[in-house]
Design a protein around this motif. Structure first.
Motif, PDB file in Angstrom:
ATOM      1  N   LYS A  96      44.365  22.987  38.275  1.00 43.19           N
ATOM      2  CA  LYS A  96      43.856  21.816  38.995  1.00 43.19           C
ATOM      3  C   LYS A  96      44.738  21.427  40.179  1.00 43.19           C
ATOM      4  CE  LYS A  96      40.397  20.908  36.134  1.00 43.19           C
ATOM      5  NZ  LYS A  96      38.971  20.888  36.542  1.00 43.19           N
ATOM      6  N   ILE A 102      49.295   7.371  44.557  1.00 46.99           N
ATOM      7  CA  ILE A 102      48.162   8.300  44.666  1.00 46.99           C
ATOM      8  C   ILE A 102      48.394   9.534  43.799  1.00 46.99           C
ATOM      9  CG2 ILE A 102      46.935   9.848  46.245  1.00 46.99           C
ATOM     10  CD1 ILE A 102      47.354   7.755  48.445  1.00 46.99           C
ATOM     11  N   GLU A 103      49.623  10.073  43.812  1.00 44.93           N
ATOM     12  CA  GLU A 103      49.938  11.263  43.009  1.00 44.93           C
ATOM     13  C   GLU A 103      49.831  10.966  41.520  1.00 44.93           C
ATOM     14  OE1 GLU A 103      53.039  13.606  45.991  1.00 44.93           O
ATOM     15  OE2 GLU A 103      53.784  12.026  44.670  1.00 44.93           O
ATOM     16  N   GLU A 151      48.034   8.615  40.065  1.00 41.97           N
ATOM     17  CA  GLU A 151      46.631   8.407  39.715  1.00 41.97           C
ATOM     18  C   GLU A 151      45.891   9.731  39.607  1.00 41.97           C
ATOM     19  OE1 GLU A 151      45.158   5.751  42.677  1.00 41.97           O
ATOM     20  OE2 GLU A 151      45.951   3.952  41.686  1.00 41.97           O
ATOM     21  N   LYS A 152      46.228  10.679  40.485  1.00 44.55           N
ATOM     22  CA  LYS A 152      45.608  12.009  40.430  1.00 44.55           C
ATOM     23  C   LYS A 152      45.972  12.711  39.128  1.00 44.55           C
ATOM     24  CE  LYS A 152      43.503  15.698  41.965  1.00 44.55           C
ATOM     25  NZ  LYS A 152      42.024  15.761  42.098  1.00 44.55           N
ATOM     26  N   GLU A 178      44.017  11.129  36.326  1.00 42.40           N
ATOM     27  CA  GLU A 178      42.597  11.511  36.456  1.00 42.40           C
ATOM     28  C   GLU A 178      42.347  12.906  35.903  1.00 42.40           C
ATOM     29  OE1 GLU A 178      39.445  12.573  40.058  1.00 42.40           O
ATOM     30  OE2 GLU A 178      41.231  11.378  40.479  1.00 42.40           O
TER      31      GLU A 178
END
Length: 348
Positions: free
Chosen positions: A311, A336-337, A339-340, A343
């Protein structure tokens, strides 16, 4: 204060009387405008880096001394902490005779450097709570055991060692105690640098690679007694810290407020990431962290590592390390990292 400590009882015989290389800038230090320097066989045409750098990094050490509240004579800089550690090996450990003690799971370079320097590495595994087994360490030590490496906060477990255990080892271990504080800026614990004057057998190593965001320039820092620093200075390469590194480090140290803000953001993100990981069904345990990463036990570390790579997310698989079965290590990234990562984990 530790009594009856004599550095000469620990130094290698060939190091005691070694005559260090004297560079051109060691022999003449008074660099003023208008001076003509034709002593070092440098290219005379100005490229901004055609001259050799300051071999003693005076400006940079002055900044660090002010920041840490110690003397410049207690500081040695290295081309990354790995050079600092290697210098310590070469100063104190006689190849094919002397020994060191490390506490797995821990930073792997201690073992690598021991092998490079032909020094036996006695491994005393951490206790189940990731704390040092002080009795086992002291029982394993003898007159040939020159160095004890304590990584606190520890990599990969992320925890700090209990102060009373470290203090006991500083008092009772007859060799040099090296406390690797690469992650100290993320810790709630105080640095052992604050007690440097109490223990002549203490070396504290830190780095600008983590909290200061300068991994690319490779700058490690060694704090120790004047006697130890003097020895390490004798054996370090004459120009081991290049000019670009010195300039970039100095520039960054002039922006301490920015560094503080970044560290606070990382700490905030660490707590949020830990909370979200604990809610994930693949996660069995999120260990408490005093660093900028989290050690996380999952259901199947090899499988989850491979899936994350597919991924586009690269983490560290620590499942082969002592006490770390099925553990992955996640560096705390940006919002952001992080949260990725969550996810993708939720999708697996």
């Amino acid at each position: 204060m530790k009594q009856n400590f004599n550095i000469n009882n620990l130094l290698r015989e060939n190091i005691k009387n070694i005559k260090p290389y004297s560079s051109a800038r060691d022999e003449y230090k008074d660099i003023t405008d208008g001076m003509l320097f034709i002593d070092a066989n440098e290219n005379p045409f100005n490229t901004n880096v055609n001259r050799y750098p300051d071999p003693q990094q005076v400006k940079l050490k002055s900044q660090l001394a002010e920041l840490k509240g110690i003397s410049e004579k207690n500081i040695l800089l290295g081309n990354g902490s790995d050079e600092v550690l290697d210098l310590i090996f070469r100063a104190f450990c006689e190849p094919n005779r002397d020994k060191i003690i490390t506490l797995p799971p821990t930073y792997g370079m201690y073992s690598v450097l021991a092998n490079i320097n032909a020094v036996e590495n006695i491994e005393i595994q951490l206790e189940s709570n990731f704390q040092p087994n002080t009795n086992a360490i002291l029982e394993a030590a003898n007159n040939l055991t020159k160095l004890l490496f304590l990584c606190s906060p520890n990599n990969p477990t992320a925890n700090s060692f209990e102060a009373n255990k470290i203090e006991e080892l500083l008092h009772k271990f007859k060799g040099i105690v090296v406390i690797d504080e690469a992650y100290i800026d993320f810790s709630k614990e105080e640095s052992w640098l604050n007690r440097l004057q109490e223990f002549p057998n203490l070396i504290v190593t830190q780095t600008l690679s983590k909290a200061y965001g300068l991994a690319g320039i490779r700058l490690g820092i060694c704090y120790a007694s004047e006697a130890i620093i003097a020895v390490l200075n004798k054996i370090k390469p004459p120009y081991n810290i290049n000019q670009l590194t010195q300039d970039k480090a100095s520039e960054r140290l002039n922006n301490l407020e920015t560094i503080k803000q970044e560290v606070n953001t990382i700490l905030s993100e660490r707590e949020l990431l830990a909370e979200k990981l604990e809610d994930n069904s693949l996660v069995e345990k999120v260990y408490l962290s005093d660093a900028n990463f989290l050690l996380v036990k999952v259901d199947d570390a090899d499988k989850r590592y491979a899936e994350l790579v597919e991924k586009g997310i690269v983490v560290r698989n620590r499942t082969t390390q002592a006490l770390c079965e099925n553990c992955l290590r996640f560096t705390v990234g940006t919002e952001i990292e992080n949260e990725k990562l969550i996810e993708v984990l939720n999708q697996l």
